[in-house]
Design a protein around this motif. Structure first.
Motif, PDB file in Angstrom:
ATOM      1  N   ALA A   1     -13.244   8.545   1.132  1.00 10.49           N
ATOM      2  CA  ALA A   1     -12.638   7.387   1.784  1.00 10.49           C
ATOM      3  C   ALA A   1     -13.651   6.334   2.232  1.00 10.49           C
ATOM      4  N   GLU A   2     -14.918   6.711   2.389  1.00 12.62           N
ATOM      5  CA  GLU A   2     -15.910   5.740   2.828  1.00 12.62           C
ATOM      6  C   GLU A   2     -16.471   4.909   1.673  1.00 12.62           C
ATOM      7  N   ASP A   3     -16.189   5.318   0.431  1.00 13.14           N
ATOM      8  CA  ASP A   3     -16.647   4.555  -0.728  1.00 13.14           C
ATOM      9  C   ASP A   3     -15.790   3.301  -0.905  1.00 13.14           C
ATOM     10  N   GLU A   4     -16.313   2.363  -1.685  1.00 16.02           N
ATOM     11  CA  GLU A   4     -15.553   1.157  -2.016  1.00 16.02           C
ATOM     12  C   GLU A   4     -14.313   1.543  -2.826  1.00 16.02           C
ATOM     13  N   PRO A   5     -13.200   0.820  -2.635  1.00 14.22           N
ATOM     14  CA  PRO A   5     -12.018   1.085  -3.461  1.00 14.22           C
ATOM     15  C   PRO A   5     -12.340   0.884  -4.945  1.00 14.22           C
TER      16      PRO A   5
ATOM     17  N   GLU B   1      -8.198   3.855  -2.859  1.00 16.16           N
ATOM     18  CA  GLU B   1      -9.134   4.489  -1.941  1.00 16.16           C
ATOM     19  C   GLU B   1      -8.975   5.982  -2.205  1.00 16.16           C
ATOM     20  N   ARG B   2     -10.029   6.600  -2.696  1.00 12.39           N
ATOM     21  CA  ARG B   2      -9.966   8.022  -3.039  1.00 12.39           C
ATOM     22  C   ARG B   2      -9.879   8.851  -1.772  1.00 12.39           C
TER      23      ARG B   2
ATOM     24  N   ASP C   1      -4.591   9.642  -3.286  1.00 13.81           N
ATOM     25  CA  ASP C   1      -5.204   8.312  -3.298  1.00 13.81           C
ATOM     26  C   ASP C   1      -4.308   7.321  -2.555  1.00 13.81           C
TER      27      ASP C   1
ATOM     28  N   SER D   1       0.846  -1.188   0.000  1.00 14.43           N
ATOM     29  CA  SER D   1       0.000   0.000   0.000  1.00 14.43           C
ATOM     30  C   SER D   1       0.878   1.234   0.000  1.00 14.43           C
TER      31      SER D   1
END
Length: 172
Positions: free
Chosen positions: A109-113, A104-105, A79, A22
């Motif tokens: 950040a809470e959205d799916e990757p 992960e935008r 990102d 990561s």
């Protein structure tokens, strides 16, 4: 009849080779268009694939070929990228490693990757002198692993056929 011990290394399950790296993308990674440079992603992909190949083969493994890299979404500064790799297929001395990169935008950040790239790379296990060495077989653990193994064999057959066709063309 005397049996001789096998010199082939014992196989390892697909999960043994799985590696995730990561990294947060920064301003030094940006191209002239304000997005992360493809070469930065290519190095990241090669790094994670090399780690998976070395883990699976139990030693040094070098990049021999890149079959395919597909960039599906732009990557932006901030990102958080996760590169997931695993060995899909093994031959005598070579391995195919599949890589999936997701982002992960930073601003959601809470959205799916989001999947931003996929790649298939070929590595060869080498000894201390740089000569090819035997690599252990990969053992599929799921129908998905079996599918990846079969598809890797197709990519290998295409790569070898392309090489033979080019060599025949050059020979005249």
């Amino acid at each position: 009849m005397t049996e001789h011990p096998s010199t082939a290394p014992a196989g390892k399950p697909t999960s043994y080779s799985r590696v995730t790296l990561s990294r947060i993308m920064t301003a030094v990674d940006v191209n002239l268009y304000g997005t992360v440079h493809g070469g930065v992603l290519m190095k990241f992909i090669d790094d994670v694939a090399g780690a998976a190949a070395a883990r699976h083969s139990g030693g040094t493994a070098v990049t021999a070929a890149i079959d395919e890299i597909v960039f599906t979404e732009a990557v932006r500064v901030g990102d958080l990228l996760h590169a997931h790799a695993q060995v899909n297929w093994t031959g005598q001395t070579s391995m195919e490693v599949g890589v999936r990169v997701v982002a992960e935008r930073w601003d959601s950040a809470e959205d799916e990757p989001v999947r931003v790239a996929t790649a298939y790379l070929v590595f060869v296990g080498v000894d201390l002198g740089g000569a090819p060495r035997a690599v252990r077989p990969v053992l599929a653990e799921s129908p998905e692993d079996e599918r990846r193994f079969r598809e890797a064999e197709i990519r290998r057959a295409h790569r070898l056929a392309r090489r033979r066709a080019i060599q025949a063309h050059r020979a005249g």
